[in-house]
Design a protein around this motif. Structure first.
Motif, short mmCIF file in Angstrom:
data_model
loop_
_atom_site.label_atom_id
_atom_site.label_comp_id
_atom_site.label_asym_id
_atom_site.label_seq_id
_atom_site.Cartn_x
_atom_site.Cartn_y
_atom_site.Cartn_z
N ALA A 17 0.87 -1.35 0.06
CA ALA A 17 -0.06 0.05 0.15
C ALA A 17 0.77 1.28 0.13
CB ALA A 17 -0.95 -0.12 1.28
N TYR B 286 -5.87 0.59 2.10
CA TYR B 286 -6.38 0.19 0.92
C TYR B 286 -7.65 0.84 0.56
CZ TYR B 286 -2.60 -3.06 0.16
OH TYR B 286 -1.19 -3.49 -0.24
N LEU B 289 -6.46 4.40 -0.36
CA LEU B 289 -5.87 4.30 -1.78
C LEU B 289 -7.21 4.38 -2.86
CD1 LEU B 289 -2.89 1.92 -1.54
CD2 LEU B 289 -2.94 4.42 -1.79
N PHE B 304 -6.88 -4.41 -4.80
CA PHE B 304 -6.99 -3.78 -3.30
C PHE B 304 -8.12 -4.55 -2.60
CE2 PHE B 304 -4.81 0.30 -4.50
CZ PHE B 304 -3.46 -0.17 -4.70
#
Lengths: 128, 512
Positions: A17, B286, B289, B304
């Motif tokens: 990430a 995630y 993101l 993800f």
């Protein structure tokens, strides 16, 4: 030349990430699964900044920072630390004794991490 | 002839002479005309009468003396307690009625009885005292034995701050001997100033409230342990029944285990939160993101989402482990035991742990018995125990190592073993590794964990399934965890007529 960021954590998805966010921002990144591997990469690759977790097998985050500060070649390497531990670590001590720039608690925000890296490297550039 | 008889005899003789003289005096003038022979006859008759009276008198006196002698002799032989019994007292040799000895004999009897009763009273008091003394003596011995047998050290001081009592545990912990100490002053015997202060303050304060403190003391073996000390005044009742303060007593309770438990609990909370935060960190990172639109293509977005999903699963497994352990310990777990194949269960566990082994380049091999190994088991629970053992083996084996799972039939039991080429355990770790929250110190940095996996496996195997779990290991030489479960033969459908009644019960219990 893009700045080099080394990410050190034993949790692969955390690494992925952070790496994804930093790469998108244009950084050159490498990852290491524990402190020992991180130390080997640092010596060989000489990153501009290190982001490391605290609790890792073989060599933990603090052990890695101690090694970095004990070696003239890496003494000035900026270090950011991540931790899932709550109360065992004191940022004041880490900062004063080991010159750690920031201690971020997990869960962390990739966006926030990117901003911290940007700031740290910008400050480095000013000092340089 | 005693003096008494002599006196009687002399009195009789005097009586005869007196009789003769009196007869001569009376009858002399009357018989003046009579012949000498007649006069002599009368004189002899009177003298004989006087002698007879004297003899009768003497005999009576003699028989009275004999009766008194017999009476007193019988009285001496009598048990004094019988004097209270009128029948027995009435059977004593009697004194003749009107005997002059009667009042004397009665007084003697009364005196004897009085003395006997006084002796009896004294005897009762003596017995009562002896019983009280014996009781006090055995009570004192018991108290001493209890105090010396007490594992908790006890020290008592008087109001001059001198040690008046210390049991064996206290002497051993504080390293002094009260009996041989020349100076019993507490300050001189006990080095721990806080303990001295606590006791003396408790002793000299006006209020009688308890004073407590927790402190670390080094015992005679040089080991440091935590003690909780409670000091309180003690009072002794004086003769008037009023309670007067006499000193203070301190009881030291070893709370080493409690402190260790508190420390392990704190470590447990810390490691549970760490274990929870790690997957949570993945999920949040995630999600951010995705929210920031960093994933530009579907493939990245799906990747993800898959990470988010797997981290959520990981979080759930951790919570399940925690809850299961808590539920099993509290005895509120629903167990759904059925006849199952152990090998099938083990294959499933290998399937779950395989990815972790592969990511560490650990070879995970399953050498399962070709036989059908039946167990009467709760599938989810036993599966969790097997997964916990296998994932532990993977965690504590270095990259390139090997983890082997075996199963076999062993008499009436089915057995599976998880053998690794990992870091191994010391004998002390082998003993403690099934304790809740216990984590092997030197391996803490090797992998994250909550110290729950093995205790949970032990509960599942032993408490839920009546089996045994054990470990064999040596430092640096890997570990082998062995689980033995009662074998359950493949269940045959029972004939319809035996579905009810004792046979059915027997079938079930044989499978248990």
């Amino acid at each position: 030349m893009c700045k080099r960021v080394l990410l050190c954590d034993d949790e692969i998805h955390i690494l992925r990430a952070a790496e994804f966010k930093l790469k998108r921002a244009g950084y050159d990144t490498r990852i290491a699964g524990d402190g020992q591997e991180g130390w080997e990469v640092i010596q060989e690759w000489l990153p501009d900044i290190l982001i490391t977790d605290c609790q890792m097998p073989r060599l933990d985050g603090l052990g890695l920072v101690q090694r970095i500060r004990g070696n003239p070649a890496t003494q000035q390497l900026p270090v950011l630390m991540l931790t899932a531990k709550g109360f065992e670590l004191s940022f004041d001590e880490l900062s004063a004794r080991w010159n750690v720039l920031a201690l971020s608690a997990k869960p962390f925000s990739p966006r926030g991490l990117l901003e911290t890296v940007n700031r740290a490297l910008a400050a480095e550039a000013v000092v340089a | 002839m005693n003096r008494f008889e002599k006196t009687g005899l002399a009195s009789a003789a005097a009586l005869v002479l007196a009789g003769a003289s009196a007869a001569t005096a009376i009858f002399g003038p009357l018989l003046g005309a009579a012949t000498w022979s007649f006069r002599l006859g009368v004189l002899v008759c009177v003298a004989a009468a006087a002698a007879t009276s004297a003899a009768v008198l003497w005999r009576r006196m003699r028989s009275g003396r004999v009766a008194l002698e017999r009476h007193l002799d019988a009285l001496c032989r009598l048990d004094p307690s019988d004097l209270r019994n009128e029948t027995v007292a009435g059977e004593l040799p009697p004194l003749p009625p009107g005997s002059p000895w009667l009042p004397l004999a009665r007084r003697v009897q009364e005196t004897l009885l009085r003395q006997y009763e006084r002796v009896q009273d004294l005897e009762h008091s003596r017995t009562a005292l002896e019983i009280r003394y014996r009781r006090a003596d055995s009570q004192a011995a018991r108290v001493t034995a209890i105090l010396s047998g007490l594992a908790d050290p006890i020290v008592a001081i008087d109001d001059l701050d001198e040690v008046v009592l210390a049991n064996a545990a206290a002497e051993s912990l504080l390293q002094f001997e009260v009996e041989t100490a020349e100076d019993r002053a507490l300050g001189g015997l006990v080095r721990c100033q806080r303990l001295v202060d606590l006791l003396t303050t408790a002793c000299h304060r006006e209020l009688a409230a308890n004073r407590t403190d927790e402190l670390e003391l080094v015992d005679d073996r040089g080991q440091t342990r935590w003690y909780r000390i409670r000091a309180s005044k003690f009072f002794v009742q004086d003769a008037g029944g009023a309670a007067a303060p006499q000193g203070a007593v301190a009881i030291l309770r070893d709370i080493g285990d409690q402190k260790a438990m508190q420390k392990r609990n704190a470590e447990f909370v810390s490691s549970v939160s760490h274990e929870m935060k790690t997957p949570l960190a993945g999920i949040k990172a995630y999600v951010e993101l995705l929210a920031d639109g960093d994933a530009e293509d579907d493939e990245t977005r799906e990747e993800f989402l898959s990470v988010i999903n797997s981290q959520a699963d990981r979080l759930q497994r951790l919570i399940d482990n925690l809850l299961n352990l808590a539920r099993i310990e509290a005895g509120v777990v629903n167990v759904n035991k059925e006849q199952r194949s152990l090998n099938e269960l083990l294959e499933e566990a290998v399937h779950v742990v395989q990815p972790a082994a592969e990511s560490k380049s650990i070879e995970l091999a399953a050498n399962l018995s070709p036989l059908y190994l039946g167990v009467h088991a709760d599938r989810d629970m036993l599966l969790q125990a097997a997964i916990n053992l296998l994932s532990n083996a993977v965690k504590y084996t270095r990259a390139g190592g090997r983890v082997t799972l075996r199963s076999r039939l062993d008499g009436e039991q089915v057995v599976f073993e998880v053998e690794d080429t990992g870091v191994g355990l010391s004998p002390e770790d082998c003993r403690k590794v099934f304790e809740k929250f216990y984590r092997v110190k030197k391996d803490k940095d090797m992998a994250t964990g909550t110290g729950l996996g093995l205790p949970l496996a032990k509960h599942i195997v032993e408490d839920v399934h009546g089996g045994q779990i054990s470990v064999q290991s040596a430092l640096g030489e890997g570990s082998t965890f062995r689980v033995a479960l009662p074998s359950a033969k493949r269940m045959q459908p029972p004939p319809p007529e035996s579905r009810k009644g004792p046979d059915r019960v027997q079938t079930c219990s044989a499978l248990r």
